[in-house]
Structure formats: structure tokens, C-alpha cells
Scaffold this active site. Structure first.
Site, PDB file in Angstrom:
ATOM      1  N   GLU A  13       0.776  -1.314  -0.042  1.00  0.00           N
ATOM      2  CA  GLU A  13       0.180  -0.009  -0.023  1.00  0.00           C
ATOM      3  C   GLU A  13       0.904   1.309   0.109  1.00  0.00           C
ATOM      4  OE1 GLU A  13      -2.932   0.053   3.396  1.00  0.00           O
ATOM      5  OE2 GLU A  13      -3.800  -1.723   2.352  1.00  0.00           O
ATOM      6  N   GLU A  17      -5.511  -8.549   1.200  1.00  0.00           N
ATOM      7  CA  GLU A  17      -6.120  -8.147   2.396  1.00  0.00           C
ATOM      8  C   GLU A  17      -7.501  -7.886   2.272  1.00  0.00           C
ATOM      9  OE1 GLU A  17      -4.256  -4.834   4.761  1.00  0.00           O
ATOM     10  OE2 GLU A  17      -2.423  -5.527   4.140  1.00  0.00           O
TER      11      GLU A  17
HETATM   12  C1  BGC Z   1      -2.958  -2.072   6.099  1.00  0.00           C
HETATM   13  C2  BGC Z   1      -2.745  -3.240   7.571  1.00  0.00           C
HETATM   14  C3  BGC Z   1      -3.681  -2.572   8.668  1.00  0.00           C
HETATM   15  C4  BGC Z   1      -5.347  -2.681   7.629  1.00  0.00           C
HETATM   16  C5  BGC Z   1      -6.355  -2.261   8.607  1.00  0.00           C
HETATM   17  C6  BGC Z   1      -4.229  -1.932   5.428  1.00  0.00           C
HETATM   18  O1  BGC Z   1      -4.177  -0.667   5.254  1.00  0.00           O
HETATM   19  O2  BGC Z   1      -2.259  -2.653   5.109  1.00  0.00           O
HETATM   20  O3  BGC Z   1      -1.552  -2.910   7.949  1.00  0.00           O
HETATM   21  O4  BGC Z   1      -3.764  -3.065   9.613  1.00  0.00           O
HETATM   22  O5  BGC Z   1      -5.156  -1.888   6.660  1.00  0.00           O
HETATM   23  O6  BGC Z   1      -6.385  -0.905   8.888  1.00  0.00           O
END
Ligand code: BGC
Length: 422
Positions: free
Chosen positions: A155, A337
Site C-alpha cells: 500500500e 487483504e
Molecule cells: C494495512 C494493514 C492494516 C489494515 C487495517 C491496511 O491498510 O495494510 O496494516 O492493519 O489496513 O487498517
């Protein structure tokens, strides 16, 4: 090869052990201590408890585990030879995963820049891109024979925005659009790292971006323009140059981009990592404003404990947009994610959230998008950056006093889903 079911974590959010194995300081150590914030000093103590965490992964049945390497464990001062103890930790972790039949998916940079590099300007300094490539080569020297998928950056948009534009994250700079060089230098570092990884025979190479469809909230032309500007900044700026285009014009000083940089950034990739949480509501700014858009809440949806709206369709929309926009240039996608913050060991809301987002991925695949994997954020409740330990994203509950891990309802649900899909 079948669909990959996985989970994701990152080094500073779970490892702890910050003064062990010769690890140097990262910008997150400095930022949290300096501002009296909760720190990652102990976090989930994964540095010591990784065998227990690998056992949790094995019981969950995931075929892949995405973790990140802490750069300051490998190069405590941000340059020079690899610190053997740092390499040894990830060497043990990778072997423990492989022993359980879990593919390691390794992210090289998840925001924990060595403090020594920040002292020379961090990602605002072009040289950091070259330091990142050097570090990537050191990690690949040790692990290229066993890691299935390499992700250069996590990111870069979020790191630039919260770290250099608004100052909510380390290193805490608030430069607004003056932060854009930190985006270009990250992307340059990505491209340079791809070459280092390829030279060492890395099995597959990707980058992970955060994506958020920009939804205009208002019917004026100015609202549409504001949303398009935000979309260019959040989504296109970090994707166009990967696939051979120039940056969208949003205010990056052209002098920052040297001849040849865009060719380096456009190095072919084996996969694109997509992190998705929610769309962004955008309106035209009222009056004289520092930014060309206002970000506004999206009402009328269920919300997570973070206050983020739950909108699975946004994931289908963005996967469709990537395919439509980049066509043949787009490599296969892994959703690296997807997850939500909710309290409690019994967490039916997380089950609903994940179920909705996995269905959205299935719908995107039916729409013709080549999605190969889905990784839940996150395995464990962990250090949630500016929020400290107050937001729990884990499939596994962590008691931060005792470090006891307790699988949640969502863990059992995900395990059953993985089993059923075999
Ligand atoms: C990040 C994580 C973070 C998650 C929730 C993502 O932007 O890669 O490190 O914990 O969001 O905020």
C-alpha cells in the site's frame, strides 16, 4: 493450481522483540515512543511465539500465509550487509510454514522503514529507492529458493498519505500534496527491487496496492470532478505506471521523475495484490480548501468498529474496473487483504463481512476477472497503527496481557469454508 486461501499479517503489527536479534530502530519505534502512543514493542510477541502461530495457520488450513519482513531486522541501519540473526528468524519461519505445507508469501516493506533512512529524508529521498532494492536482494539471497510469491511494497498510497501527507502515521510528516515524491520513490524502489528479485530467481513477483472506489456524494459536476481527482490519486497513480502509462496529472513535480524511471516501474509482474476495505465518499470542497476534494462518510451501510462502511459490492466493482481499465496488461490478482474490526471472540459480524466479500470475489471471477487468491486481514488481533490495540481484526483473539490466543467464531467458519472448497 487451485484458488489460494490465505491470511495476512505484517511485521511491526505482530512481532514485538524490537530490541532482539540485532534489530535496528524503525520509524514506528520512533513515532510511537516520541508521541507517547501504544507501541509495537511486544505486540503479539510473534517473534517468540511464531511456532504457536504457525500451528494456528495449519489448523486453519490455509494454503498460503502473507507476512512481512522487518527491514530493520535485516539492515539495522538501512544499508550494508545482512544481519545474520535477522535473516535467521525469517529462515526459521519459512521452514516452519513449509513443513506444514503452507506457502510463504513475503512482503518486503509494510511501513517499518529503518529510522536511519528516515534521518536522511525517508521516501522523500530518491536514494531510499536504491536502498530498498539492495535490501530486497539481501532477503532474496536467503529466501528466494522457498518463497512462493514476493510482494515488494504494501500500500504505497496509504504509506504516502498517512505517513507523509497527513502525519497520522510514522514518520509523521504533514506535507499534503508535497508528499507525492514519497509515492514516486516507493514505486521506483518497487521497480528496482523487481530486477533484484528476478536476478535471484524469485518464483513470482507482485506489488500490493490499497484500492478504494471513489463514489461522488452529490450531483454536481464539481462533485464528479472531485471524485475523479480522488480516484486518480488513490487508485490510478499507483497502478497506471505499473502498466506502462504516465502518472495521472495530480501535481507531482515532473522533475522528480527522471528519464528511465517509468520503464523501471513498469517491469512486468506475475500478480497484482489488491487490498480492499471500503469505497470512499467524495464531494467537492466547500469554499477555499487545501485539497481538491472532501472525503465524506458513506451512510446507510452497516459499519465496523472502525466506523468503516461494509460494502462488498465495492470489491466486485473495483476488480471489474481493474480488468476494464488495464485489460491485457493486468496480471492475475490476489486479494491480499480483506477484513474488518469487531470486538469479541464470538464475531458473527466478521463472518457476515467475510462471506459477503468472498461472494463478491466469486462474482468478479464470474464477470471474467482473473482472481487467484483471497487473504483475510488478519490472523491475529494486533497493533493497529494509529489505533494502537483498540481495533481487533483477527480471526484469532489475542489477550495482550497474557498473549493467550483464542480462535474466534470466524476462524472456525473460515476453516470450514476452506475445507469445503477442497
Ligand atoms: C494495512 C494493514 C492494516 C489494515 C487495517 C491496511 O491498510 O495494510 O496494516 O492493519 O489496513 O487498517
Amino acid at each position: 493450481m487451485g484458488f489460494t486461501w490465505g491470511v495476512s499479517t505484517s511485521a511491526y503489527q505482530i512481532e514485538g522483540g524490537v530490541a532482539e536479534g540485532g534489530r535496528g530502530l524503525s520509524i514506528w519505534d520512533t513515532f510511537t515512543h516520541k508521541n507517547g502512543l501504544p507501541t509495537g514493542d511486544i505486540a503479539c510477541d510473534h517473534y517468540h511465539r511464531y511456532p504457536e502461530d504457525v500451528a494456528l495457520l495449519a489448523d486453519l488450513g490455509v494454503s498460503a500465509y502473507r507476512f512481512s519482513v522487518a527491514w530493520p531486522r535485516i539492515q539495522p541501519d538501512g544499508s550494508g550487509p545482512a544481519n545474520k540473526d535477522g535473516i535467521a528468524f525469517y529462515d526459521r519461519l519459512v521452514d516452519a510454514l513449509l513443513e506444514k505445507g503452507i506457502d510463504p508469501v513475503l512482503t518486503l516493506f509494510h511501513w517499518d522503514l529503518p529510522q536511519a533512512l528516515e534521518d536522511s529524508g525517508g521516501w522523500l529521498n530518491r536514494d531510499t529507492a536504491y536502498r530498498f532494492a539492495e535490501y530486497s536482494g539481501l532477503v532474496a539471497d536467503a529466501l528466494a529458493d522457498r518463497v512462493r510469491l514476493w510482494i515488494t511494497l504494501n500500500e504505497p498510497f496509504i504509506h504516502m498519505t498517512l505517513g507523509y501527507a497527513t502525519g497520522e502515521h510514522a514518520p509523521g510528516q504533514a506535507l499534503l500534496f508535497g508528499a507525492l515524491p514519497a509515492a514516486h520513490h516507493q514505486l521506483l524502489g518497487h521497480g528496482l527491487a523487481v530486477a533484484e528479485l528476478r536476478a535471484r530467481g524469485a518464483a513470482a513477483v507482485a506489488i500490493t496496492n490499497n484500492y478504494s472506489p471513489a463514489w461522488p456524494q452529490g450531483d454536481t459536476e464539481a462533485d464528479q470532478i472531485a471524485a475523479a481527482t480522488y480516484h486518480a490519486l488513490h487508485n490510478r497513480f499507483f497502478t497506471d505506471p505499473l502498466f506502462g502509462r504516465d502518472y495521472p496529472e495530480i501535481g507531482l513535480d515532473p522533475a522528480v521523475v527522471h528519464d528511465g524511471d517509468l520503464d523501471i516501474i513498469a517491469a512486468p509482474l506475475d500478480a497484482l495484490g489488491v487490498n480492499y476495505y471500503n469505497p470512499t465518499g467524495v464531494r467537492a470542497p466547500a469554499g477555499v480548501a487545501p485539497l481538491p476534494f472532501d472525503l465524506v462518510p458513506l451512510d446507510g451501510y452497516p459499519k465496523t468498529d472502525f466506523g468503516w462502511p461494509v460494502i462488498p459490492d465495492g470489491l466486485r466493482e473495483l476488480l471489474g474496473w481493474l480488468k476494464q481499465e488495464y485489460g491485457e496488461a493486468l496480471p492475475p490478482i490476489h486479494v491480499t487483504e480483506s477484513g474488518c474490526a469487531y470486538e469479541g471472540v464470538d464475531d458473527p459480524q466478521r463472518v457476515t463481512y467475510l462471506d459477503g466479500h468472498i461472494k463478491a470475489v466469486r462474482a468478479a471471477i464470474e464477470d471474467g476477472v482473473d482472481v487467484r487468491g483471497y487473504f483475510v486481514w488478519s490472523l491475529l488481533d494486533n497493533f493497529e497503527w494509529a489505533e494502537g490495540y483498540s481495533k481487533r481484526f483477527g480471526l484469532v483473539h489475542v489477550d495482550f496481557e497474557t498473549q493467550v490466543r483464542t480462535p474466534k467464531t470466524s476462524y472456525a467458519w473460515y476453516r470450514d469454508l476452506i475445507r469445503a472448497s477442497r
